[in-house]
Design an enzyme around this catalytic site. Structure first.
Site, mmCIF file in Angstrom:
data_model
loop_
_atom_site.group_PDB
_atom_site.id
_atom_site.type_symbol
_atom_site.label_atom_id
_atom_site.label_comp_id
_atom_site.label_asym_id
_atom_site.label_seq_id
_atom_site.Cartn_x
_atom_site.Cartn_y
_atom_site.Cartn_z
ATOM 1 N N HIS A 182 48.076 37.775 46.387
ATOM 2 C CA HIS A 182 47.905 36.347 46.053
ATOM 3 C C HIS A 182 47.707 35.606 47.367
ATOM 4 C CE1 HIS A 182 48.789 32.516 43.987
ATOM 5 N NE2 HIS A 182 49.807 32.304 44.801
ATOM 6 N N GLU B 61 47.581 32.691 48.506
ATOM 7 C CA GLU B 61 48.432 31.575 48.938
ATOM 8 C C GLU B 61 49.740 32.050 49.587
ATOM 9 O OE1 GLU B 61 46.732 31.748 46.151
ATOM 10 O OE2 GLU B 61 46.057 29.780 45.455
ATOM 11 N N GLU C 62 38.825 40.923 40.255
ATOM 12 C CA GLU C 62 40.136 41.137 39.622
ATOM 13 C C GLU C 62 39.974 41.682 38.197
ATOM 14 O OE1 GLU C 62 43.437 38.198 41.468
ATOM 15 O OE2 GLU C 62 41.900 37.190 40.277
ATOM 16 N N HIS D 187 38.718 34.125 41.854
ATOM 17 C CA HIS D 187 39.942 34.106 41.060
ATOM 18 C C HIS D 187 39.644 34.399 39.590
ATOM 19 C CE1 HIS D 187 43.956 33.018 39.805
ATOM 20 N NE2 HIS D 187 43.411 32.287 38.856
ATOM 21 N N ASP E 47 48.271 39.218 39.845
ATOM 22 C CA ASP E 47 48.362 39.351 41.316
ATOM 23 C C ASP E 47 49.528 40.241 41.744
ATOM 24 O OD1 ASP E 47 46.190 37.682 41.534
ATOM 25 O OD2 ASP E 47 47.306 35.968 42.316
ATOM 26 N N GLU F 167 50.739 33.503 37.704
ATOM 27 C CA GLU F 167 49.681 32.495 37.848
ATOM 28 C C GLU F 167 48.612 32.732 36.789
ATOM 29 O OE1 GLU F 167 47.000 33.257 41.167
ATOM 30 O OE2 GLU F 167 47.089 31.148 41.722
ATOM 31 N N HIS G 292 45.366 33.513 35.003
ATOM 32 C CA HIS G 292 44.191 34.288 35.400
ATOM 33 C C HIS G 292 43.170 34.277 34.263
ATOM 34 C CE1 HIS G 292 46.185 35.627 39.049
ATOM 35 N NE2 HIS G 292 45.069 36.214 39.411
HETATM 36 ZN ZN ZN Z 1 44.570 36.767 41.367
HETATM 37 MN MN MN Z 2 46.457 34.352 42.971
#
Ligand code: ZN
Ligand code: MN
Length: 253
Positions: A116, A118, A178, A173, A41, A30, A32
């Site tokens: 992650h 989701e 992170e 995010h 992630d 994904e 970032h």
């Molecule tokens: Zn992430």
């Molecule tokens: Mn994520």
């Protein structure tokens, strides 16, 4: 401690002799932001699991590096190039197959360490489906823990990460947390000269279909990452490793 690097003989002996905690890191591919790698992630929970392993008698399974579809309000959404996802139904079935195989081979303690957000509901579906199937075959001694790696971050650690005030975790995010953790764990993978400093995204209270990309910052980070530091990342990682060393053994006690 990486299952993928063991022989089946070594793996079988380890399961029989030490009843280890097997950890599956659950990540995503994904976007970032312009500064962090696509597999962030997956990389973070994998590294945390590897570092925690000696303290929890852990074995680390290969990560799930494709995640459940990215949501605009928590990961930017599917329209970013490189965000490469699975539908939740596919994901739950894949996870269920893997959990079942571990159970049939004698793993009794399994941790799904999620990176992650989701993924979470489909992890639950996959775990529950696997345990139903195993029970049908008489295997009832496997226990599974699902843990989002960030969920135990304490208020005192949040005060270090966000000294100017409370945080909106959904919008973290590719932002301070992170980025700081990656600067500590994998400094060679962080593009320091590309760290974004856009204002926090502002979303309406509803979701729009088809997608309206206008509220999503085009840089991909949903909050500024400018305040990230490797030292903040170290504080987060050290406290999480202490948390895991307490929480995980007690979950299986
Ligand atoms: Zn992430
Ligand atoms: Mn994520």
């Amino acid at each position: 401690m990486r299952i993928a690097e063991m022989t089946f003989v070594e793996y079988e002996a380890r399961l029989r002799e030490t009843d280890p905690v097997v950890v599956i890191p659950a990540g995503a591919l994904e976007q970032h932001g312009p500064h962090l790698p696509l597999a962030t992630d997956a990389i973070i929970p994998t590294r945390l699991a590897e570092m925690a392993a000696p303290r929890i008698n852990g074995l680390i399974a290969p990560a799930f590096t494709y995640g459940v579809r990215s949501q605009p309000k928590s990961g930017g959404g599917e329209h970013f190039c490189g965000t490469t996802s699975l539908w939740g139904s596919t994901y739950a079935l894949m996870l269920s197959d893997v959990v079942q195989a571990f159970g049939r081979h004698g793993v009794k303690k399994l941790v799904i360490l999620d990176g992650h957000s989701e993924n979470q509901h489909f992890l639950v579906e996959g775990i529950e489906r696997a345990l139903i199937e195993l029970r049908r075959d008489g295997i009832t001694d496997m226990r599974v823990i699902r843990l989002g790696y960030w969920t135990t971050i304490s208020q005192s650690v949040q005060d270090v990460l966000f000294p100017t005030g409370p945080v909106n975790w959904d919008l973290e995010h590719a932002a301070v947390m992170e980025t700081s953790v990656m600067m500590h764990l994998e400094p060679g993978l962080v593009r320091l000269d590309k760290i974004p400093d856009e204002p926090m995204a502002v979303f309406p209270p509803y979701e729009t279909f088809p997608l309206d990309p206008r509220p999503i910052p085009s840089c991909g980070a949903l909050s500024s990452a400018r305040a990230a530091t490797a030292e903040k990342g170290r504080v987060v990682v050290d406290s999480l490793l202490d948390d895991f060393a307490t929480i995980i053994p007690s979950a299986f006690a």
